[in-house]
Enzyme design. Sequence first.
Site, mmCIF file in Angstrom:
data_model
loop_
_atom_site.group_PDB
_atom_site.id
_atom_site.type_symbol
_atom_site.label_atom_id
_atom_site.label_comp_id
_atom_site.label_asym_id
_atom_site.label_seq_id
_atom_site.Cartn_x
_atom_site.Cartn_y
_atom_site.Cartn_z
ATOM 1 N N ASP A 28 0.703 -1.301 0.055
ATOM 2 C CA ASP A 28 0.086 -0.058 0.181
ATOM 3 C C ASP A 28 0.858 1.213 -0.018
ATOM 4 O O ASP A 28 2.036 1.236 0.486
ATOM 5 C CB ASP A 28 -0.883 -0.052 1.330
ATOM 6 C CG ASP A 28 -2.157 0.831 1.264
ATOM 7 O OD1 ASP A 28 -2.378 1.558 -0.049
ATOM 8 O OD2 ASP A 28 -2.699 1.219 2.072
ATOM 9 N N ASN A 76 -10.408 -2.011 -6.330
ATOM 10 C CA ASN A 76 -9.427 -1.168 -7.224
ATOM 11 C C ASN A 76 -10.115 -0.736 -8.460
ATOM 12 O O ASN A 76 -9.805 0.089 -8.992
ATOM 13 C CB ASN A 76 -8.145 -1.616 -7.223
ATOM 14 C CG ASN A 76 -7.344 -1.865 -5.984
ATOM 15 O OD1 ASN A 76 -6.382 -2.818 -5.848
ATOM 16 N ND2 ASN A 76 -7.649 -0.933 -5.313
#
Length: 247
Positions: A28, A76
């Site tokens: 991340d 996503n």
Amino acid sequence: MDLEQKENELKSSIEPDRLPGHVAIIMDGNGRWAVEKGLPRQEGHRQGVETVRETVRCSSELGINILTLFAFSTENWQRPAWEVNYLMSLPEKYFNSELPDLVRNNVRVNLIGDDSKLPARVRKAVNEGAEATKNNTGMLLNFALNYGSRFEIVMAVNKLIKDAVDGKIKGKINEKEFSKYLYTADMHDPDLLIRTSGELRISNFLLWQLAYSELWFTDVYWPDFSRIHLMEAIKDYQVRKRRFGKV
Ligand code: V0D
């Protein structure tokens, strides 16, 4: 003390016979890394691929059995189309430069996730990577692509229902049998989960499989994650007493 010295010192402080067999990583912070540097977000993703290369090499050198990297979640898709398009070019890019190394280092590539919704180009790249490394016997490298853990569990239930309807199931099933229906069938559960970028969540990643895993978080953004951080996480893992819920 220079970096190489620090790396070597850390490396020798890791006990090779007590390594986490399976390491999972939520990669991340690529976007934030780029924005803070005044760069376009895709620059963060590009650098993130470099970190993937280093992490794979280091894990394989250390003797990790399974490395599972969360590359793209089912959520996503909600990102801007241009960003999704750029991300979808990365598996191909990764294999173009890295496949010879993966083969040489005896790494086997595997995909976990729902590949039916991935662009044909991505499926092709990943399948070629998996095919080219399928006989390798060293580290197993799982890329979680279009992966969501609840979806995985529901998919497992549906496959189980089908097997039950087809008369393939005798009586009740247990945890071990259930886990055979997951993408991670036949793999041992992660011993260590690493998440970068300061977020303290699991975010629908391997919910079933992480039941007993040690969790390790760092504020470092994924593009800045290095061998040093990986080895620090492993060292911390070795220090912690693993009690599996017992007193
Ligand atoms: C961007 C940080 C490698 C996370 C790492 C499609 C976001 C770099 C792959 C990859 C991504 C995936 C499958 C495969 C080989 C390589 C990758 C995506 C994003 C999303 F078989 N890095 N990487 N895939 N980033």
